[in-house]
Enzyme design. Structure first.
Site, PDB file in Angstrom:
ATOM      1  N   ALA A 128       0.929  -1.181  -0.136  1.00  0.00           N
ATOM      2  CA  ALA A 128       0.041   0.036  -0.073  1.00  0.00           C
ATOM      3  C   ALA A 128       0.772   1.384  -0.144  1.00  0.00           C
ATOM      4  O   ALA A 128       0.614   2.088  -0.729  1.00  0.00           O
ATOM      5  CB  ALA A 128      -1.100  -0.017   1.207  1.00  0.00           C
ATOM      6  N   GLU A 129       1.883   1.430   0.759  1.00  0.00           N
ATOM      7  CA  GLU A 129       2.634   2.248   0.939  1.00  0.00           C
ATOM      8  C   GLU A 129       4.178   2.004   1.373  1.00  0.00           C
ATOM      9  O   GLU A 129       4.424   0.863   1.906  1.00  0.00           O
ATOM     10  CB  GLU A 129       2.316   3.549   1.855  1.00  0.00           C
ATOM     11  CG  GLU A 129       1.476   4.392   1.166  1.00  0.00           C
ATOM     12  CD  GLU A 129      -0.039   4.160   1.946  1.00  0.00           C
ATOM     13  OE1 GLU A 129      -1.010   4.393   1.216  1.00  0.00           O
ATOM     14  OE2 GLU A 129      -0.108   3.451   2.798  1.00  0.00           O
ATOM     15  N   THR A 130       5.343   2.698   0.824  1.00  0.00           N
ATOM     16  CA  THR A 130       6.830   2.444   0.900  1.00  0.00           C
ATOM     17  C   THR A 130       7.162   3.917   1.266  1.00  0.00           C
ATOM     18  O   THR A 130       6.879   4.730   0.865  1.00  0.00           O
ATOM     19  CB  THR A 130       7.425   1.755  -0.179  1.00  0.00           C
ATOM     20  OG1 THR A 130       6.824   0.460  -0.575  1.00  0.00           O
ATOM     21  CG2 THR A 130       8.761   1.750   0.060  1.00  0.00           C
ATOM     22  N   PHE A 132       5.343   6.623  -1.021  1.00  0.00           N
ATOM     23  CA  PHE A 132       4.969   6.015  -2.179  1.00  0.00           C
ATOM     24  C   PHE A 132       3.877   5.119  -2.195  1.00  0.00           C
ATOM     25  O   PHE A 132       4.052   3.983  -1.451  1.00  0.00           O
ATOM     26  CB  PHE A 132       6.189   5.837  -3.121  1.00  0.00           C
ATOM     27  CG  PHE A 132       7.163   6.993  -3.546  1.00  0.00           C
ATOM     28  CD1 PHE A 132       6.846   7.793  -4.779  1.00  0.00           C
ATOM     29  CD2 PHE A 132       7.989   7.483  -2.542  1.00  0.00           C
ATOM     30  CE1 PHE A 132       7.783   8.736  -5.157  1.00  0.00           C
ATOM     31  CE2 PHE A 132       8.861   8.663  -3.060  1.00  0.00           C
ATOM     32  CZ  PHE A 132       8.648   9.009  -4.231  1.00  0.00           C
ATOM     33  N   HIS A 160      -0.515   5.206   8.279  1.00  0.00           N
ATOM     34  CA  HIS A 160       0.199   4.126   8.991  1.00  0.00           C
ATOM     35  C   HIS A 160       1.700   4.282   8.603  1.00  0.00           C
ATOM     36  O   HIS A 160       2.591   3.708   9.240  1.00  0.00           O
ATOM     37  CB  HIS A 160      -0.428   2.711   8.272  1.00  0.00           C
ATOM     38  CG  HIS A 160       0.026   2.115   7.120  1.00  0.00           C
ATOM     39  ND1 HIS A 160      -0.418   2.492   5.841  1.00  0.00           N
ATOM     40  CD2 HIS A 160       1.111   1.225   7.022  1.00  0.00           C
ATOM     41  CE1 HIS A 160       0.249   1.777   4.939  1.00  0.00           C
ATOM     42  NE2 HIS A 160       0.964   0.890   5.514  1.00  0.00           N
TER      43      HIS A 160
END
Length: 291
Positions: A46-48, A65, A76
């Site tokens: 979902a996100e990095t 990202f 989160h």
């Protein structure tokens, strides 16, 4: 740089394989934006997060990202990154830290429920272009299961907030792709946050929620701190009393999460505190980044 170390975390939980997945890369100064985006796409989480070296004591620049784009702010990743820095003894829990994504500085403190940050700006609330009848068609529900017209709330990342009548409605949602394309995509805000207020009393408000968004296709997110903040900011705008929420998300996905939020009272009007736990579940290294 030719290699980059990263950690995998599950956020808004203290149990592995639940909550929301996150990758955090440390010491990424000098890494090109295009490379960050390519890595996020490769990991397909979902996100990095890509974290630079501390600019001053306990102050870090942070970039977030998705597989397809950079975000100005997300919840989160903020909580997970703060947890990681503390677990690696890179910061002093008693002093707190500042994480700075594009939306602005986020002050983070460490509490018994994990890490908690204060939003960088007050909530923005506007009307939604999705009305109640459109929401009914979008979600595959009956009219009595959707409470009122949706609204949009944002702390940098906007969400259509849609209140549902009960948990049965929340559990039976079937997103209509054609309605999404016609109503949600055309609105310019491709995130919807569905919620049910289960219990509400003086000390704590219990909420169940689900969040759907568009990446390559319509997908569901198991824990969304920025959406929880937006909802809390909206609920807090309805009355001035102190508000403490315990928000359960990800249940229908088999990745249960718990997000704690607070507003009003000692917190400046319009701002929200968002917190939760996290756990490190893995680590790795990307190579050949200079190619």
């Amino acid at each position: 740089m030719n290699t980059a170390e990263y950690y995998l975390l599950d956020v808004f939980t203290d149990k592995p394989f639940s909550g929301n997945q996150l990758a955090v890369f440390l010491n990424t100064d000098g890494l090109e934006t295009s490379t960050m985006q390519a890595i996020a796409n490769e990991l397909n989480l979902a996100e990095t997060v890509f974290l630079g070296a501390a600019t001053t004591a306990n102050h870090y620049l942070m970039r977030i990202f998705t597989p397809t784009t950079e975000l100005p702010f997300a919840g989160h990743p903020t909580v997970g990154t703060a947890h990681l820095l503390a677990e690696l003894s890179l910061v002093n829990r008693e002093q707190g830290i500042v994480l700075q994504p594009p939306v602005g500085e986020l002050a983070v403190n460490y509490e018994k429920e994990g890490a908690a940050f204060k939003t960088a700006q007050p909530v923005m609330i506007t009307s939604s272009t999705i009305d109640r009848l459109t929401a009914v068609e979008l979600l595959g529900l009956d009219i009595h299961q959707v409470i009122g017209d949706p609204i949009i709330a944002s702390f940098g990342l906007p969400f259509h907030l849609i209140e549902l009548a009960d948990l049965a409605a929340l559990e039976q949602i079937q997103i209509a792709g054609a309605v999404w394309a016609d109503a949600v995509t055309r609105s310019g805000t491709e995130q919807i946050y569905l919620y049910v207020v289960e219990q509400q009393h003086n000390e704590e408000t219990i909420v169940r929620s689900r969040m759907f968004c568009m990446h390559a296709s319509i997908c569901e997110d198991p824990a969304t701190g920025s959406a929880a903040a937006a909802l809390t900011g909206y609920l807090a705008s309805l009355k001035p009393d102190p508000l403490h929420c315990k928000i359960h998300q990800g249940v229908e996905m088999g990745r249960p999460s718990v997000i704690y939020t607070a507003a009003n009272g000692e917190i400046k009007s319009g701002y929200v505190n968002v917190g939760g736990k996290a756990i490190i579940v893995g680590r790795g290294e990307f190579n050949h980044l200079g190619r």
